[in-house]
Design an enzyme around this catalytic site. Structure first.
Site, mmCIF file in Angstrom:
data_model
loop_
_atom_site.group_PDB
_atom_site.id
_atom_site.type_symbol
_atom_site.label_atom_id
_atom_site.label_comp_id
_atom_site.label_asym_id
_atom_site.label_seq_id
_atom_site.Cartn_x
_atom_site.Cartn_y
_atom_site.Cartn_z
ATOM 1 N N CYS B 31 0.838 -1.202 0.000
ATOM 2 C CA CYS B 31 0.000 0.000 0.000
ATOM 3 C C CYS B 31 0.876 1.256 0.000
ATOM 4 O O CYS B 31 1.623 1.504 0.940
ATOM 5 C CB CYS B 31 -0.929 -0.068 1.209
ATOM 6 S SG CYS B 31 -1.414 1.473 1.936
ATOM 7 N N CYS B 34 0.553 3.811 2.831
ATOM 8 C CA CYS B 34 1.069 3.292 4.104
ATOM 9 C C CYS B 34 2.551 3.605 4.274
ATOM 10 O O CYS B 34 3.051 3.771 5.380
ATOM 11 C CB CYS B 34 0.883 1.781 4.183
ATOM 12 S SG CYS B 34 -0.828 1.260 4.126
#
Lengths: 334, 108
Positions: B31, B34
């Site tokens: 991600c 993230c």
């Protein structure tokens, strides 16, 4: 947290355009602050990038992390915040000075580079907000693995919609692909791949409502043009891939925009407002590509540098042109 | 002090039985956003007085049970736990000040 320092430039946004602008401005010894809500922009949410010259196959986050480190290495500072307003005033010599307000503080700068790109278009249907983070997702590459083994839906008929459906079809038992028309806007090679037993196309249809309890449980879709023809799809996730729009709240009245609210710029990245420059997807350029945005970011920063030389007699360091170069007599260095 | 790396096995002891509030960053390596949140969490953890609050990270890819337990369907998700219960939840990348303010609010 405000600081009284006057920046030479404040760059709003840290995607390919903003980060490249920061690399160029800091290499010119411009005091540079990037105010941004994320790092890497849209490129950072892209799984694989194969068309950025010189680096081969790379993931979006990795490529953008390189951009960021390069900007930091040359001295650019970062503030993770949302810009809430940009106000211009003239100093006692009639030169524009800008106050950039954010949710965490205010900054003063002699120039601004707008490079905050585009934001996800929302569906604006009941339940969309309520189930945000509870089944509604705008980042398939981030959230798809969390829906492994669950029935899901994707809305959108462009490349990103079809891409998301294909990605999800590998890990989910059932994927509905909802699209307003009967033909896809996506590239033919992608559309061809949609012929999978677990992908069901829901064409000429749009989402009417998103339902659930503590999390998303179903969608109501209706036929375009006939609201009486509805159907409920039992899914646990909805991936919204319906394109991007300019968030123009900040810039309306500040710089000139086209009908689609994109910022009008000159070939050198100048906006209609002296001292404000723009680069990347937020501008009128036709192609939304990392390499193109990076180029426009560089252009805007170099033009901002030239502008500061003219109005402020700014004396930076011309790293990119060699330190030994003589000053250009038409742009006196005060 | 640095952030704690949680697993499904240590979640109960480190988070639910913690005497102080715990901020947990649910993340995954695939991600993009993230990866931006990670360094912010690390910085927050370094600055925090660990006798008042804790900061932890949980890789949802390796620890699906905890992620499922708390209905994590978008990452990054940041949850503040106090006395074994979720008292605040954020979805998407969050600035350090905001997380700091949230923890301060829940410090007894």
């Amino acid at each position: 947290m405000s600081d009284q320092k006057i920046y030479d430039t404040i760059i709003v946004g840290a995607g390919a355009a903003g980060l490249t602008a920061a690399i160029y401005s800091s290499r010119r010894a411009m005091k540079t602050l990037l105010v941004t809500q994320d790092i890497g922009g849209q490129a950072a949410t892209t799984n694989e990038i194969e068309n950025y010259p010189g680096v081969g196959l790379v993931t979006g986050p990795n490529l953008m992390n390189e951009f960021k480190q390069q900007a930091q290495q040359f001295g650019a500072k970062f503030a993770l915040a949302e810009v809430t307003g940009i106000i211009k005033r003239l100093d006692d010599r009639g030169t524009p000075v800008f106050t950039v307000s954010t949710n965490t503080g205010q900054y003063i700068t002699n120039s601004v580079i707008l490079a905050y790109g585009l934001t996800h278009r929302h569906l604006d249907v009941p339940g969309e907000q309520e189930f945000g983070g509870k089944g509604v997702s705008y980042c398939a590459t981030c959230d798809a693995p969390l829906f492994k083994g669950k029935p899901v839906a994707v809305v959108g008929g462009g490349n990103s919609g079809v891409d998301a459906a294909l990605l999800l079809s590998k890990i989910c038992p059932k994927v509905y692909l909802i699209h307003r028309r009967d033909q896809f806007n996506a590239e033919a090679v992608l559309v061809e791949q949609l012929k999978q037993p677990n992908i069901e196309l829901v064409l000429n249809s749009e989402v009417q409502e998103i339902r659930g309890d503590s999390r998303l449980r179903s969608l109501v879709v209706r036929e375009v043009g006939d609201a009486t023809k509805t159907r409920e799809l039992q899914v646990e996730g909805l991936f919204v891939e319906v394109g991007y729009v300019v968030n123009s709240k900040l810039i309306e009245g500040l710089v000139e925009l086209d009908q689609r609210k994109q910022i009008k710029i000159s070939f050198d990245g100048e906006t209609s407002q002296p001292g404000i420059f723009a680069a990347g997807d937020i501008t009128i350029i036709s192609f939304k590509q990392i390499v193109i945005s990076a180029g426009w970011g560089a252009t805007a920063a170099l033009k901002a540098y030239e502008y500061l030389q003219k109005v402020k007699g700014f004396r930076g360091v011309k790293i990119d042109w060699g330190l030994a170069q003589k000053p250009n007599p038409t742009t006196p260095l005060a | 002090m640095s952030e704690i790396t949680l697993t499904d096995k240590t979640f109960e002891v480190e988070v639910l039985q913690s005497p102080v509030p715990v901020l947990v960053d649910f993340w995954a390596p695939w991600c993009g956003p993230c990866r931006l949140q990670g360094p912010i969490i690390e910085e927050l953890a370094r600055e925090l007085d660990s006798s008042k609050a804790k900061v932890a990270k949980l890789n949802v890819d390796e620890n699906p049970a905890s992620a499922q337990q708390y209905g994590i369907l978008s990452i990054p998700s940041l949850l503040v736990f106090r006395a074994g219960k979720v008292v605040e939840q954020f979805v998407g990348v969050q600035a350090k000040d905001k997380l700091q303010a949230s923890l301060n609010k829940h410090v007894a």
